[in-house]
Design an enzyme around this catalytic site. Sequence first.
Site, PDB file in Angstrom:
ATOM      1  N   ARG A  51       0.803  -1.202   0.000  1.00  0.00           N
ATOM      2  CA  ARG A  51       0.000   0.000   0.000  1.00  0.00           C
ATOM      3  C   ARG A  51       0.842   1.260   0.000  1.00  0.00           C
ATOM      4  NH1 ARG A  51      -4.536  -1.139   1.164  1.00  0.00           N
ATOM      5  NH2 ARG A  51      -3.552  -3.032   1.964  1.00  0.00           N
ATOM      6  N   THR A  52       1.732   1.360   0.964  1.00  0.00           N
ATOM      7  CA  THR A  52       2.519   2.582   1.085  1.00  0.00           C
ATOM      8  C   THR A  52       3.415   2.753  -0.137  1.00  0.00           C
ATOM      9  OG1 THR A  52       2.483   2.323   3.475  1.00  0.00           O
ATOM     10  CG2 THR A  52       4.132   3.800   2.579  1.00  0.00           C
ATOM     11  N   LYS A  80      25.150  -8.072   1.333  1.00  0.00           N
ATOM     12  CA  LYS A  80      26.606  -8.193   1.264  1.00  0.00           C
ATOM     13  C   LYS A  80      27.285  -7.585   2.480  1.00  0.00           C
ATOM     14  CE  LYS A  80      26.507  -7.908  -3.806  1.00  0.00           C
ATOM     15  NZ  LYS A  80      26.793  -7.039  -4.945  1.00  0.00           N
ATOM     16  N   ARG A 101      11.407   2.838   3.941  1.00  0.00           N
ATOM     17  CA  ARG A 101      10.805   2.056   5.026  1.00  0.00           C
ATOM     18  C   ARG A 101      11.860   1.088   5.524  1.00  0.00           C
ATOM     19  NH1 ARG A 101       5.078  -0.831   5.470  1.00  0.00           N
ATOM     20  NH2 ARG A 101       4.693   1.346   5.908  1.00  0.00           N
ATOM     21  N   HIS A 129       5.249   6.890  11.132  1.00  0.00           N
ATOM     22  CA  HIS A 129       4.780   6.709   9.753  1.00  0.00           C
ATOM     23  C   HIS A 129       4.044   7.997   9.389  1.00  0.00           C
ATOM     24  CE1 HIS A 129       3.566   4.927   6.132  1.00  0.00           C
ATOM     25  NE2 HIS A 129       2.662   4.074   6.538  1.00  0.00           N
TER      26      HIS A 129
END
Lengths: 302, 302, 302
Positions: A51-52, A80, A101, A129
């Site tokens: 969604r975001t 890595k 995120r 958020h």
Amino acid sequence: MKNKSLISITDYSKAEYLRLIEIAEEFEQNPKQQLLEGVVIASLFFEPSTRTRLSFESAINRLGGKIVGFTDAASSSVKKGESLKDTILTVSNYSDLIVMRHPLEGSSRFASEIAPVPVVNAGDGANQHPTQCMLDLYSIKKTQNTLDNLNVALVGDLKYGRTVHSLMMAMSNFNATFNFISPDELSMPDTYKNYLDDQGIPYYEHDNLEEAIPHADIIYMTRVQRERFSDPIEYEKVKNSYVLRNSMLDQTKDNMRILHPLPRVNEIHEDVDSNPKAYYFQQALNGVYMRQAIISSILGLK
Amino acid sequence: MKNKSLISITDYSKAEYLRLIEIAEEFEQNPKQQLLEGVVIASLFFEPSTRTRLSFESAINRLGGKIVGFTDAASSSVKKGESLKDTILTVSNYSDLIVMRHPLEGSSRFASEIAPVPVVNAGDGANQHPTQCMLDLYSIKKTQNTLDNLNVALVGDLKYGRTVHSLMMAMSNFNATFNFISPDELSMPDTYKNYLDDQGIPYYEHDNLEEAIPHADIIYMTRVQRERFSDPIEYEKVKNSYVLRNSMLDQTKDNMRILHPLPRVNEIHEDVDSNPKAYYFQQALNGVYMRQAIISSILGLK
Amino acid sequence: MKNKSLISITDYSKAEYLRLIEIAEEFEQNPKQQLLEGVVIASLFFEPSTRTRLSFESAINRLGGKIVGFTDAASSSVKKGESLKDTILTVSNYSDLIVMRHPLEGSSRFASEIAPVPVVNAGDGANQHPTQCMLDLYSIKKTQNTLDNLNVALVGDLKYGRTVHSLMMAMSNFNATFNFISPDELSMPDTYKNYLDDQGIPYYEHDNLEEAIPHADIIYMTRVQRERFSDPIEYEKVKNSYVLRNSMLDQTKDNMRILHPLPRVNEIHEDVDSNPKAYYFQQALNGVYMRQAIISSILGLK
């Protein structure tokens, strides 16, 4: 707001909330302004999100911007052994703004402190958020025609839910009255209640959903997740107590609207979806306009 | 076709097939018309695919459109327990049209019934893959200069192969003669044969590839997959009987062309690739033009 | 260079290196020329990479080009058993140029021999990574104002490191003097030393980092990976001997700059990052301009 990273909802003032809502309204009228021609935005999702991520990418694409990035850490150099610092400094070379995120709390703030380009936090663990909070504010404004003097019911996981904490902090600027509805184990933390006490903002705690909602202008639903409970028997006891059903809505106010950050699991019964008081899918659309407002403000284009 | 979802090849009439082929021809002449400026298309692949996804994305990109989406369900909110309904309703907010592939039969039809934007099925399990069928029709038209009165050999897995079922249904509008070549265990289901009987369309069944192809105008090859056999010994017995080799092609018609939906494993020997009758890689290119035709028709731009 | 694939740094002549550096300088002045309008480039990463992939995608996006592709083989048809040949021939239909990274040595050369569109090697196993080498040359030119007569120290894994091999080959055109600093187990292979001997190019081998760097114009650092050692005790003995620290830099030349292909793990201490001689993050940015130069040259747009 130009060149200023957005990490927490408290990075913005009340005046900035209102300005962003105005700009989002402009984008809702005209969502295809080609403002981002030639702009490249990095979309760094160290953990998956439909969604975001899609909301940000749709917002950027509609404005003519381009996106580079990854959709989970497995496709990145993190595997890595690269440090977050090096990843951020490198990606800064490839983009004009970073949307990120990350599962770790504080990671977005750290990134914003070292990156030469602005950073927009798209969720850092259980912490913040802020673009979700801004789209929630925009949704409240659109449905109530004001942000002032509203009765806001926050339902579900009030202990860990970052969206309810941010929304409470933001709405505390607008003379709100709060109702907190949650199982005991997931009640609103003292630090937030102390904040409201200090500001003289009224709030009420409930463990019964039906009795708490008749005066609400906004019901903000969140998921109650099994894994938040130390005792699974406790979860089984409460899990159906915080499910919103269509039959409960007759006794609510006409102007009341139901919000949910989504995804939902079962905390809003599907029979609510066709009730005109259900607003959660339109809420998701508001996210596109609000993210256009945030990005174009930070890039100095609005 | 404007605003109409494409879920099954039977959603379109014969006249619509022919119109889409005309539009695909236009795009082949001019593939970079910037028709999709400002348009955002959601590309939702709940299971991976190189060919179909890249073909759609190339088609959209060449027309100036933008894409948001995911390339497998692991990067989506499905992992968090979200229903398909909620995913589709949310993504509808972010896009003007949804292209979706999903492992469950019927999922695309369901999505088209709830989404406020049109849906194009890019494969729902073993069920339907209508844009593949449309590019197959386009390839047949280009190589034979007509769709009428052709002899079509369908080879391989005729029991589970969605592409051969769709192609048979579509070509049954054009006075075709069919030859079905498959192992016994994977023969054309009765429901399709009954359909042809009802329409009075001739078909012949074979278990020998070489004897069946001399009259073919089109040989449509498909994979015979080991996992389709209940008895592995049965698979071992037949697996090399349905491999097309260059040496078999001398006895075929000059105008004959070989199609394959790809990916192939070994059912077409590599020595066929340089034979001018091999058409499967050009067929893949036709998919770009046909998908441009389908998307721009649905969006009302052609 | 038009229509010519770039697989190995030795595919280009000294004159072509210099021409590409000139074009990269032009893009650095004006990185948003919309040269790639309507162009679709396939970005095929059969193994993950943040840096190289995002650098290519940023380069293409800034010029107005579009990208289709995958970020790891798991999202591709390779999983279904498709051969590399078929994947390349199919993807050629969807794009004007292919950028590919693949774990197998020689895979990019093979792809370039069968594809009807040009191929740019973005790394084929331990073999070649020519666009990295070109951005290294560009970084050296920018920091030293020349490529001629430089003292170049190559540090770390000189046995398996594809970047150091390519850079050595490229710089051997410019009257360089080389210093090789590595553990015994990871020293420069004889085939490269024989090449320098044949050309009469001076080189010196060291196992001590500090004593080797005072005369260097360029220090090129690479990772020393534990898995390269047959004997883990040997690794433990040497692992801290090839770490560059800020305290070592006082004795180096003023014009000296430190390069690293990144990602680093710990071979450059973080205290070096703020030293003006550290150039590795700017080096990454140079990759965007150089990749713009390479792609636009191959497409005949520069």
